[in-house]
Scaffold this motif. Structure first.
Motif, PDB file in Angstrom:
ATOM      1  N   LEU A 102      -4.695  -9.722  -4.252  1.00 29.49           N
ATOM      2  CA  LEU A 102      -5.819  -8.806  -4.068  1.00 29.49           C
ATOM      3  C   LEU A 102      -6.924  -9.425  -3.220  1.00 29.49           C
ATOM      4  O   LEU A 102      -7.713  -8.708  -2.583  1.00 29.49           O
ATOM      5  CB  LEU A 102      -6.390  -8.398  -5.429  1.00 29.49           C
ATOM      6  N   LYS A 103      -7.013 -10.760  -3.180  1.00 28.96           N
ATOM      7  CA  LYS A 103      -8.112 -11.431  -2.483  1.00 28.96           C
ATOM      8  C   LYS A 103      -8.176 -11.093  -0.994  1.00 28.96           C
ATOM      9  O   LYS A 103      -9.249 -10.734  -0.489  1.00 28.96           O
ATOM     10  CB  LYS A 103      -8.015 -12.938  -2.697  1.00 28.96           C
ATOM     11  N   PRO A 104      -7.081 -11.189  -0.230  1.00 27.48           N
ATOM     12  CA  PRO A 104      -7.187 -10.857   1.197  1.00 27.48           C
ATOM     13  C   PRO A 104      -7.493  -9.385   1.456  1.00 27.48           C
ATOM     14  O   PRO A 104      -7.913  -9.026   2.563  1.00 27.48           O
ATOM     15  CB  PRO A 104      -5.813 -11.250   1.761  1.00 27.48           C
ATOM     16  N   LEU A 105      -7.302  -8.544   0.439  1.00 30.87           N
ATOM     17  CA  LEU A 105      -7.639  -7.130   0.563  1.00 30.87           C
ATOM     18  C   LEU A 105      -9.093  -6.856   0.195  1.00 30.87           C
ATOM     19  O   LEU A 105      -9.566  -5.724   0.297  1.00 30.87           O
ATOM     20  CB  LEU A 105      -6.720  -6.291  -0.336  1.00 30.87           C
ATOM     21  N   GLY A 106      -9.780  -7.899  -0.272  1.00 32.03           N
ATOM     22  CA  GLY A 106     -11.167  -7.744  -0.678  1.00 32.03           C
ATOM     23  C   GLY A 106     -11.322  -6.960  -1.968  1.00 32.03           C
ATOM     24  O   GLY A 106     -12.376  -6.378  -2.237  1.00 32.03           O
ATOM     25  N   LEU A 107     -10.285  -6.988  -2.831  1.00 32.01           N
ATOM     26  CA  LEU A 107     -10.291  -6.155  -4.033  1.00 32.01           C
ATOM     27  C   LEU A 107     -10.383  -6.949  -5.333  1.00 32.01           C
ATOM     28  O   LEU A 107     -10.458  -6.357  -6.406  1.00 32.01           O
ATOM     29  CB  LEU A 107      -9.013  -5.294  -4.080  1.00 32.01           C
ATOM     30  N   GLU A 108     -10.415  -8.283  -5.240  1.00 35.03           N
ATOM     31  CA  GLU A 108     -10.315  -9.060  -6.483  1.00 35.03           C
ATOM     32  C   GLU A 108     -11.523  -8.873  -7.391  1.00 35.03           C
ATOM     33  O   GLU A 108     -11.431  -9.078  -8.611  1.00 35.03           O
ATOM     34  CB  GLU A 108     -10.086 -10.551  -6.182  1.00 35.03           C
TER      35      GLU A 108
ATOM     36  N   PRO B  64       0.835  -1.200   0.000  1.00 35.04           N
ATOM     37  CA  PRO B  64       0.000   0.000   0.000  1.00 35.04           C
ATOM     38  C   PRO B  64       0.870   1.250   0.000  1.00 35.04           C
ATOM     39  O   PRO B  64       1.957   1.264   0.587  1.00 35.04           O
ATOM     40  CB  PRO B  64      -0.786  -0.123   1.305  1.00 35.04           C
ATOM     41  N   ALA B  65       0.413   2.292  -0.667  1.00 32.44           N
ATOM     42  CA  ALA B  65       1.127   3.576  -0.718  1.00 32.44           C
ATOM     43  C   ALA B  65       0.187   4.636  -0.154  1.00 32.44           C
ATOM     44  O   ALA B  65      -0.524   5.324  -0.896  1.00 32.44           O
ATOM     45  CB  ALA B  65       1.544   3.901  -2.143  1.00 32.44           C
ATOM     46  N   GLU B  66       0.172   4.782   1.166  1.00 33.79           N
ATOM     47  CA  GLU B  66      -0.838   5.602   1.824  1.00 33.79           C
ATOM     48  C   GLU B  66      -0.667   7.089   1.533  1.00 33.79           C
ATOM     49  O   GLU B  66      -1.660   7.813   1.368  1.00 33.79           O
ATOM     50  CB  GLU B  66      -0.800   5.344   3.330  1.00 33.79           C
ATOM     51  N   GLN B  67       0.571   7.560   1.466  1.00 33.56           N
ATOM     52  CA  GLN B  67       0.779   8.989   1.237  1.00 33.56           C
ATOM     53  C   GLN B  67       0.385   9.379  -0.189  1.00 33.56           C
ATOM     54  O   GLN B  67      -0.283  10.398  -0.413  1.00 33.56           O
ATOM     55  CB  GLN B  67       2.243   9.367   1.501  1.00 33.56           C
ATOM     56  N   LEU B  68       0.776   8.571  -1.157  1.00 32.22           N
ATOM     57  CA  LEU B  68       0.383   8.843  -2.539  1.00 32.22           C
ATOM     58  C   LEU B  68      -1.120   8.651  -2.734  1.00 32.22           C
ATOM     59  O   LEU B  68      -1.736   9.336  -3.558  1.00 32.22           O
ATOM     60  CB  LEU B  68       1.153   7.939  -3.507  1.00 32.22           C
TER      61      LEU B  68
END
Length: 333
Positions: A173-179, A15-19
């Motif tokens: 992406l699956k564990p992030l719920g994004l797939e 993850p790139a939180e600042q960007l």
């Protein structure tokens, strides 16, 4: 298919939180620069299959081509050395006395290097391909067995590696719920192989990703045709009966600048933005221009329809040490 393992898989998805705050959309970086081969970069995936076949065929030498600061050429030399093969690079352009960046690493590995300055009346790739054939002929005459890898490692065999990369990404992406969310994937596009492989992978893995290739060179109509063709050829080689059309390809070509390798103001700013926001280092030829396009989309509100963005970091760190003075010049203005 024959394969040698050259990278460390899977590469991280960070993850790139600042960007993300600057883009107005969650951003994840697929760290293809952390493959563990040479200076790192996306070409390792292609080389695993290309050199797998080379080893199976008993090759003793590996020949490839690219620009003087080519990431692909550097990684090919590193992969060859890891496998006990002799690399030879045919590089387009005229070298300077100073050796920085990838060219320094090429020499550090004692890669054979031939510099080619194509005449104005002949296509550069035609010239360097002929020189590679001549180098291969010399190797055969001396009792060796050469393997020629095309510019950028772009052929169906190498591009198979990016079908696997897409499968790898979907699993991350699956564990992030994004797939199954609406995602945008952004990748720099030069010789089109990486984008072709990602498109091919998405087409057979039922991914909902939109894939945008940010062009760093050349003419877009040629790139559209080549990307679709290589994706289709790759799927056929991998055993899939699926055709990719030009309508399936998205190429953004407004961030090239004057020519391949020419630094733009947007690219310089993107390099500093990534470095100061995330401690993430981009190069001025590929990833800097891809990030410039992504930042522009965020600033102009074009990302609001996406749940997240995945930026494919294709490597190129050694290039920063070749372009350092030009990048710094922008920062001090």
């Amino acid at each position: 298919m024959p394969r040698v393992i050259l990278g460390t898989w899977p590469t991280p998805l960070q993850p790139a939180e600042q960007l993300s705050r600057q883009l107005g959309c969650p951003l994840y970086i697929k760290r293809e620069d952390m493959t563990g081969l040479g200076g790192g970069g996306n070409k390792a995936r292609k080389l695993e299959f290309q050199l797998g076949k080379a080893v199976q065929d008993g090759a003793t030498h590996v020949i490839t081509t690219g620009a003087i600061q080519s990431n692909h050429a550097h990684l090919t030399a590193a992969a060859a050395r890891r496998l006990g093969l002799q690399p030879h690079l045919v590089l387009s352009g005229t070298p300077s006395e100073e050796q920085h960046g990838n060219l320094y690493l090429d020499h550090l590995m004692h890669a054979g290097v031939t510099f080619a300055t194509p005449p104005a009346d002949r296509p550069p790739l035609e010239v360097v391909n002929k020189i590679m054939d001549q180098v291969a002929g010399t190797i055969r005459a001396e009792g060796g067995i050469p393997c020629i890898i095309p510019e950028g490692g772009t052929d169906a065999l190498g591009t198979v590696g990016y079908i696997l990369a897409m499968e790898e990404l979907i699993q991350q992406l699956k564990p992030l719920g994004l797939e199954r969310k609406r995602l945008l994937l952004v990748v720099a596009t030069g010789t089109c192989g990486t984008q072709a492989g990602l498109v091919a992978g998405a087409s057979v893995l039922s991914s909902s990703l939109d894939i945008m290739g940010v062009s760093v060179s050349g003419k877009t109509p040629i790139k559209l045709e080549k990307t679709a063709r290589v994706a289709t050829e790759t799927l056929l080689l991998a055993g899939y009966d699926h055709v990719v059309s030009q309508e399936d390809i998205w190429i953004e070509d407004r961030f090239i600048g004057e020519r391949y390798g020419a630094i733009t103001e947007e690219c310089r700013q993107a390099i500093y933005t990534a470095a100061t926001a995330e401690g993430l280092f981009l190069d001025p030829v590929y990833t800097g221009k891809a990030m410039a396009a992504l930042l522009h989309m965020g600033q102009s509100g074009q990302l609001t329809s996406y749940d997240a963005v995945v930026f494919v970091h294709t490597g190129g760190l050694p290039l920063l040490f070749h372009y350092d003075s030009v990048i710094t010049e922008f920062h001090t203005k």
